[in-house]
Design an enzyme around this catalytic site. Sequence first.
Site, PDB file in Angstrom:
ATOM      1  CG  HIS A 170     -10.546   6.092  18.327  1.00  0.00           C
ATOM      2  ND1 HIS A 170     -10.666   5.946  16.961  1.00  0.00           N
ATOM      3  CD2 HIS A 170     -10.681   4.848  18.835  1.00  0.00           C
ATOM      4  CE1 HIS A 170     -10.881   4.673  16.671  1.00  0.00           C
ATOM      5  NE2 HIS A 170     -10.885   3.984  17.799  1.00  0.00           N
ATOM      6  N   GLY A 171      -8.099   7.679  21.156  1.00  0.00           N
ATOM      7  CA  GLY A 171      -7.338   7.085  22.236  1.00  0.00           C
ATOM      8  C   GLY A 171      -8.093   7.141  23.544  1.00  0.00           C
TER       9      GLY A 171
END
Length: 153
Positions: free
Chosen positions: A68-69
């Site tokens: 995730h970012g």
Amino acid sequence: MATIADLLDERSIDLSLSSGDKDDAIERMVDLVDASGALLDRDVLIKAVRAREEAGTTGLGDGIAIPHGKCDGVDRPALAFARSDEGVRWGAPDGSLASLVFLIAVPEAAAGNEHLRILASLARSLVKADFRNQLLAAPTPQEVREVLAGISA
């Protein structure tokens, strides 16, 4: 209430990811986010996801990875899903290769708790073997979304 399926465009699903390398898999997953129309800057999102991986692996074990970012590389929360028959080495604590990979991308401004809520919802469902088996068996992107439709985002 929004579901995980609401964040996942059918064009953001790859049921035959072919990549034994985590960095390559991340790039392919970012391309899936792009297919949804949410991507603003590919390099910014790749950099954010890789930075998160450097802080600690998102390989959870049991064949699952949830990279995730949080960044301004996307204009809205987006999700991509890929399934890999051969698995991707993701650094999971149990040593398993990731065969189910979800990429969560959220804009920095909206990051707050949104990505954590999505992550927690996915993780709660993915600990169940029957749920993982449904994702592994789903023959089409439409059916993947149907499996995910019951999970609150």
